[in-house]
Scaffold this active site. Structure first.
Site, PDB file in Angstrom:
ATOM      1  N   HIS A 130       1.040  -1.080  -0.084  1.00 33.79           N
ATOM      2  CA  HIS A 130      -0.161   0.039   0.600  1.00 33.79           C
ATOM      3  C   HIS A 130       0.782   0.964   0.515  1.00 33.79           C
ATOM      4  O   HIS A 130       2.398   1.293   0.474  1.00 33.79           O
ATOM      5  CB  HIS A 130      -0.555   0.205   1.245  1.00 33.79           C
ATOM      6  CG  HIS A 130      -1.985   1.209   1.725  1.00 33.79           C
ATOM      7  ND1 HIS A 130      -1.635   2.124   2.078  1.00 33.79           N
ATOM      8  CD2 HIS A 130      -2.963   1.002   1.184  1.00 33.79           C
ATOM      9  CE1 HIS A 130      -2.880   3.093   2.067  1.00 33.79           C
ATOM     10  NE2 HIS A 130      -3.220   2.098   1.557  1.00 33.79           N
ATOM     11  N   ASP A 207       3.044  -4.010   7.930  1.00 31.78           N
ATOM     12  CA  ASP A 207       1.856  -3.646   7.964  1.00 31.78           C
ATOM     13  C   ASP A 207       0.671  -4.285   7.958  1.00 31.78           C
ATOM     14  O   ASP A 207       0.856  -5.142   6.835  1.00 31.78           O
ATOM     15  CB  ASP A 207       1.722  -2.683   6.370  1.00 31.78           C
ATOM     16  CG  ASP A 207       0.266  -2.345   5.796  1.00 31.78           C
ATOM     17  OD1 ASP A 207      -0.654  -2.367   6.757  1.00 31.78           O
ATOM     18  OD2 ASP A 207      -0.047  -1.290   4.533  1.00 31.78           O
ATOM     19  N   GLN A 210      -4.668  -5.563   7.096  1.00 32.94           N
ATOM     20  CA  GLN A 210      -5.134  -6.107   6.476  1.00 32.94           C
ATOM     21  C   GLN A 210      -5.318  -7.518   7.168  1.00 32.94           C
ATOM     22  O   GLN A 210      -5.813  -8.234   6.762  1.00 32.94           O
ATOM     23  CB  GLN A 210      -5.341  -6.295   4.727  1.00 32.94           C
ATOM     24  CG  GLN A 210      -5.578  -4.936   4.027  1.00 32.94           C
ATOM     25  CD  GLN A 210      -7.044  -4.876   4.154  1.00 32.94           C
ATOM     26  OE1 GLN A 210      -8.170  -5.278   4.745  1.00 32.94           O
ATOM     27  NE2 GLN A 210      -7.163  -3.349   4.042  1.00 32.94           N
ATOM     28  N   LYS A 233     -10.893  -0.345  10.328  1.00 34.71           N
ATOM     29  CA  LYS A 233     -10.849  -1.804   9.401  1.00 34.71           C
ATOM     30  C   LYS A 233     -11.172  -2.932  10.682  1.00 34.71           C
ATOM     31  O   LYS A 233     -10.766  -3.998   9.708  1.00 34.71           O
ATOM     32  CB  LYS A 233      -9.585  -2.360   8.959  1.00 34.71           C
ATOM     33  CG  LYS A 233      -9.326  -0.906   7.409  1.00 34.71           C
ATOM     34  CD  LYS A 233      -8.200  -1.283   6.987  1.00 34.71           C
ATOM     35  CE  LYS A 233      -7.442   0.086   5.504  1.00 34.71           C
ATOM     36  NZ  LYS A 233      -7.028   0.416   5.159  1.00 34.71           N
ATOM     37  N   CYS A 371      -4.793   2.325  -3.837  1.00 36.04           N
ATOM     38  CA  CYS A 371      -3.579   2.563  -2.753  1.00 36.04           C
ATOM     39  C   CYS A 371      -2.595   2.323  -3.654  1.00 36.04           C
ATOM     40  O   CYS A 371      -1.692   2.450  -2.545  1.00 36.04           O
ATOM     41  CB  CYS A 371      -3.902   3.179  -1.726  1.00 36.04           C
ATOM     42  SG  CYS A 371      -4.811   4.519  -1.065  1.00 36.04           S
TER      43      CYS A 371
END
Ligand SMILES: *Cc1c(COP(=O)(O)O)cnc(C)c1O
Length: 413
Positions: A130, A207, A210, A233, A371
């Site tokens: 991302h 990261d 997700q 999220k 993104c």
């Protein structure tokens, strides 16, 4: 990744009833919310917690001697403890509250980069990142005279691990990789990525935006040095988020933002910084959002979360099969190990048109580059349409998605 739990244990109807927005209509049609990778919906438990906080408990944290300030501070710190337990960090003070994953990665890039990245050093990022895990590293690389090197991926959207190992060398100062790609759904072998970097003494910034909403994450089991994610999220309000950092790193790093609450003592000559986590939390934080994140974690702990995650994974498989069977649909991201995300294109139809037509039928998906423009460049496409699932989604919604796509193909084909 997926537990051995039976998905039949999972009470889908009860869980759906916990999320009020799921019963609304859009353009006169029942909403099918399949844009969870952008932002997930919020359960009643979180909404009610926000109302209680705002109507009975609100005050600024950290500073007050009065009762409301003490309540707000206690609740804010209780949320931090919920986060700690949820990701199995050793210490709550290793969980820095930030506005979201983006701010968390910027904190690491600046706090770590200004101290440990120098002229000629290298930062590894992967091809599927991302922009939030690319641009902050580019900015610090530019400031420090370092360079970005890219871990490539294959046509399925899987990292090429051999190439990764070849890129590591004595100049590498950081490896920044997503746990799960938001554009492709690929679940990266992050434990292995971290273990390999550690052989060279290199820290890894994960990261996790997700990952945390889709399977259990244990930062100590992964041995992650830094792990960032967003509350919005994972069923919490916007403005909430966390960057976990190992205490030994956080203590060595300087703060990246200065201001109130992050100091021990200030004179015009010199400022001494506060300890963790305050050192990295300058200014008034998003108090109600972080308390909402704590409530979201309490909610996740109150349902059969392993069954919920197993259900969601089954649903992704079901939807993937359905869409794969439609002629003209190309699935982008066919890694063996995936979570939540189903990106696709339709021959001859722009993804934005797909998104708009589906919206007319109450089906919310996303269309764009997500993104992750380098991912689009790799596949030679401008954009994809992306459905992304949460555990509250249903097979009927996947069926509606497939039917709507078939209709799009009939109209445009
Ligand atoms: C959404 C997302 C981000 C950015 O999160 P924000 O909440 O916008 O800060 C970063 N990385 C991944 C993989 C994401 O999905």
């Amino acid at each position: 990744m997926v537990s051995a739990k039976q998905t039949s244990d999972f009470d889908l109807d009860t869980v759906r009833a916990d999320f009020p927005v799921l019963s609304r209509k859009v353009h006169g049609e029942q909403l099918s919310y399949l844009d969870n990778a952008s932002s997930s919906q919020v359960p009643n438990a979180v909404i009610e917690r926000e109302i209680k906080y705002l109507s009975e408990e609100h005050s600024n944290v950290h500073r007050g001697v009065h009762t409301l300030s003490q309540i707000a501070t206690n609740e804010f710190e209780r949320a931090r403890e919920s986060v700690r337990a949820f990701i199995n960090a050793a210490e709550a003070k290793e969980c820095i509250f930030v506005r979201g994953c983006t701010e968390g990665i910027n904190l690491v890039a600046n706090g770590y980069g200004r101290k440990f990245i120098n002229e000629g050093d290298e930062i590894l990022v992967s091809q599927m990142e991302h922009h939030a895990n690319i641009v902050p590293w580019q900015m610090i690389a530019e400031q420090r005279g370092a360079r970005i090197r890219v871990i490539p991926m294959n046509e399925n959207g899987e990292l090429i691990i051999d190439e990764y190992e070849n890129l590591l060398n004595e100049r590498t100062r950081m490896v920044a990789v997503a746990h799960v790609s938001n554009a492709l759904g690929t679940v990266n072998p992050i434990r292995e990525v971290i273990a390999t970097a550690h052989k060279f003494g290199i820290p890894v910034c994960v990261d996790g935006a997700q990952a945390v909403p889709h399977f259990r994450v244990d930062v100590r089991d992964l041995d992650a040095d830094f792990y960032a994610f967003s509350g919005h999220k994972m069923f919490a309000p916007t403005g909430s988020g966390v960057v976990y950092g190992k205490q030994e790193w956080l203590e060595k790093m300087d703060p990246w933002q200065g201001g109130g609450s992050m100091i021990r003592y200030v004179t015009f000559e010199k400022t001494r910084y506060a300890g963790l986590p305050e050192k990295f939390e300058a200014g008034t934080p998003a108090i109600e959002s972080q308390i909402g994140l704590g409530a979201a974690i309490d909610y996740l702990n109150s349902i059969d979360l392993d069954a919920a995650f197993a259900w969601e994974h089954e649903l992704l498989g079901y939807a993937t099969e359905k869409l794969s069977a439609i002629e003209g649909v190309r699935i982008i991201g066919t890694a063996k190990n995936k979570a939540s995300v189903l990106s696709f294109t339709i021959e001859g139809v722009h993804p934005h048109d797909i998104g708009t037509i589906l919206d007319q039928q109450g089906i919310a998906i996303r269309a764009g580059h997500h993104c992750a423009q380098p991912v689009m460049q790799f596949f030679g496409i401008p954009a994809t349409a992306r459905a992304s699932f949460a555990f509250y989604n249903t097979k009927e919604e996947a069926d509606r998605l497939a039917e709507a796509i078939e209709k799009v193909i009939q109209v445009f084909g």
